[in-house]
Design a protein around this motif. Structure first.
Motif, PDB file in Angstrom:
ATOM      1  N   GLN A   8       0.818  -1.203   0.000  1.00 49.99           N
ATOM      2  CA  GLN A   8       0.000   0.000   0.000  1.00 49.99           C
ATOM      3  C   GLN A   8       0.858   1.261   0.000  1.00 49.99           C
ATOM      4  O   GLN A   8       0.602   2.205  -0.757  1.00 49.99           O
ATOM      5  N   GLN A   9       1.892   1.270   0.817  1.00 52.02           N
ATOM      6  CA  GLN A   9       2.787   2.429   0.863  1.00 52.02           C
ATOM      7  C   GLN A   9       3.495   2.638  -0.472  1.00 52.02           C
ATOM      8  O   GLN A   9       3.655   3.775  -0.939  1.00 52.02           O
ATOM      9  N   LYS A  10       3.879   1.564  -1.101  1.00 47.73           N
ATOM     10  CA  LYS A  10       4.557   1.672  -2.398  1.00 47.73           C
ATOM     11  C   LYS A  10       3.609   2.225  -3.450  1.00 47.73           C
ATOM     12  O   LYS A  10       3.990   3.088  -4.269  1.00 47.73           O
ATOM     13  N   GLN A  67       1.020   4.142  -2.969  1.00 45.48           N
ATOM     14  CA  GLN A  67       0.798   5.572  -2.685  1.00 45.48           C
ATOM     15  C   GLN A  67       1.980   6.416  -3.141  1.00 45.48           C
ATOM     16  O   GLN A  67       1.797   7.511  -3.687  1.00 45.48           O
ATOM     17  N   ARG A  68       3.194   5.913  -2.922  1.00 47.87           N
ATOM     18  CA  ARG A  68       4.377   6.672  -3.369  1.00 47.87           C
ATOM     19  C   ARG A  68       4.407   6.792  -4.891  1.00 47.87           C
ATOM     20  O   ARG A  68       4.781   7.834  -5.439  1.00 47.87           O
ATOM     21  N   ASP A  69       4.015   5.732  -5.587  1.00 46.15           N
ATOM     22  CA  ASP A  69       3.996   5.782  -7.060  1.00 46.15           C
ATOM     23  C   ASP A  69       2.983   6.794  -7.563  1.00 46.15           C
ATOM     24  O   ASP A  69       3.256   7.568  -8.502  1.00 46.15           O
ATOM     25  N   LEU A  84       1.847   9.421  -5.884  1.00 48.60           N
ATOM     26  CA  LEU A  84       2.330  10.761  -5.533  1.00 48.60           C
ATOM     27  C   LEU A  84       3.401  11.230  -6.510  1.00 48.60           C
ATOM     28  O   LEU A  84       3.410  12.398  -6.929  1.00 48.60           O
ATOM     29  N   LYS A  85       4.277  10.323  -6.912  1.00 55.44           N
ATOM     30  CA  LYS A  85       5.341  10.673  -7.851  1.00 55.44           C
ATOM     31  C   LYS A  85       4.753  11.058  -9.204  1.00 55.44           C
ATOM     32  O   LYS A  85       5.156  12.063  -9.819  1.00 55.44           O
ATOM     33  N   THR A  86       3.791  10.268  -9.686  1.00 57.32           N
ATOM     34  CA  THR A  86       3.175  10.557 -10.989  1.00 57.32           C
ATOM     35  C   THR A  86       2.436  11.901 -10.964  1.00 57.32           C
ATOM     36  O   THR A  86       2.554  12.719 -11.892  1.00 57.32           O
ATOM     37  N   ASP A 122       2.974  14.479  -8.969  1.00 56.57           N
ATOM     38  CA  ASP A 122       3.929  15.572  -8.839  1.00 56.57           C
ATOM     39  C   ASP A 122       4.567  15.902 -10.180  1.00 56.57           C
ATOM     40  O   ASP A 122       4.779  17.074 -10.508  1.00 56.57           O
TER      41      ASP A 122
END
Length: 366
Positions: free
Chosen positions: A310-312, A314-316, A318-320, A322
């Motif tokens: 789940q954390q991974k 969410q990070r993906d 957020l990166k996209t 941004d």
């Protein structure tokens, strides 16, 4: 207290086991006890093996304890990393490297204890080998000294033979002149005439030569006999100096080789015993059904895996997001005339300063 210690030895998660039944705690305490006593046997075996190497009780005990702790850590790691699965063959494949490692550990542990158990038989084998090595050593050293002794002995025999031949010749001349005096040979005239004097003179000359030869040869014989005695002394000294090496042929490798010369069946059964002890925690885990501990451990690991996934994700996202926002922001800025005019002004100023610096440098070189 003791149960908690054995549970620690099993490598199980004590926090999970607190919420499990007493049967689960007993199972893992039994596995931990096996791990602990295997390490104790390893420490004893390692101490004995190292004692045969260093011949020091304190050194053997110290490194034996380190070896026992190493085996304890390995066994604890092996048992704690085996996870229960839904398929027995998957579990067996998972445990196969650990079983191979347990096999190696069992061999290492059992061999020193085998040497202690069969110590008397090993000593008998070593005694036989030492006696044979002593005989072989004497024979090999004799190959170095015997040719010199044989040469000197042959020289003595030759000198004695030369003396004997000369003595026989002198005795023959003596018989000749005596027979001439008695009239039994030669001129057959009784009395000491001219012929007798001539033969007597020849005998006396030969006798004088014989005495000189005997004196010279006896001196040579005496010198040769001294050299032979010295060679024999050197031989005995060499034998005595190499004997301690043979007597010290009692190290770890020598005892292992001697053990291998004994009947293999008793050693094999001892090895099987330690193999059973070493693999029993692994086999117990493989054969035991899934318990509450296994389900809770799987649930805990599954929870952690889900949280990480789940954390991974969410990070993906957020990166996209941004990247998209930055692209839009810089796209809007790129279309503004004020930004263009400002950067054009800065670039013009920079080029003017570069031109001035180049001019000054060229002028200073003239």
């Amino acid at each position: 207290m003791l149960q908690r210690f054995f549970i620690f030895c099993s490598g199980a998660d004590t926090d999970i086991l607190k919420d499990c039944s007493a049967g689960e705690n007993t199972k893992y305490a039994g596995i931990g006890a096996t791990v602990f006593f295997t390490a104790v046997m390893a420490a004893i075996a390692g101490s004995f093996a190292l004692y045969t190497v260093f011949d020091s009780v304190f050194t053997a005990i110290f490194f034996g304890l380190i070896w026992g702790l190493l085996i304890f850590n390995l066994d604890r790691f092996i048992v704690s990393t085996i996870k229960k699965r839904d398929n027995f063959f998957d579990e067996l494949i998972q445990a196969s490297p650990r079983i191979i490692l347990a096999l190696i550990i069992a061999i290492v542990i059992s061999k020193p204890l085998e040497m202690k158990i069969f110590e008397k038989e090993i000593n008998q084998v070593l005694l036989t080998e030492k006696n044979q090595m002593t005989l072989d050593n004497k024979d090999q050293l004799a190959l170095q000294f015997t040719p010199n002794i044989d040469a000197k002995t042959s020289e003595i025999l030759s000198l004695k033979e030369e003396i004997a031949k000369k003595e026989i010749a002198v005795n023959g001349l003596y018989d000749i002149y005596i027979s001439e005096a008695e009239g039994t040979s030669g001129t057959n005239k009784l009395g000491k005439g001219p012929v007798y004097a001539e033969k007597r003179q020849k005998h006396d000359a030969a006798l004088a030569d014989f005495k000189i030869l005997k004196e010279v040869n006896e001196a040579k014989i005496s010198e040769a006999e001294k050299e032979i005695a010295q060679i024999k002394t050197d031989y005995e000294t060499q034998v005595a100096s190499t004997q301690p090496i043979i007597n010290g042929f009692d190290g770890l490798m020598a005892r292992i080789n001697a053990l291998n010369k004994l009947p293999w069946l008793p050693s094999f059964f001892i090895f099987l015993l330690f193999l059973a002890i070493e693999t029993s925690p692994i086999i117990a885990k493989l054969l035991s059904p899934k318990g509450a501990y296994d389900y809770k451990l799987a649930e805990q690991e599954g929870t952690v895996q889900s949280w990480v996934a789940q954390q991974k994700a969410q990070r993906d996202i957020l990166k996209t997001t941004d990247i998209e926002v930055n692209n839009r922001v810089y796209g809007d800025i790129a279309e503004e005339q004020a930004i263009y005019d400002y950067k054009r002004k800065i670039a013009r100023k920079l080029m003017e300063e570069q031109a001035d610096a180049f001019y000054k440098k060229q002028k200073s070189m003239l």
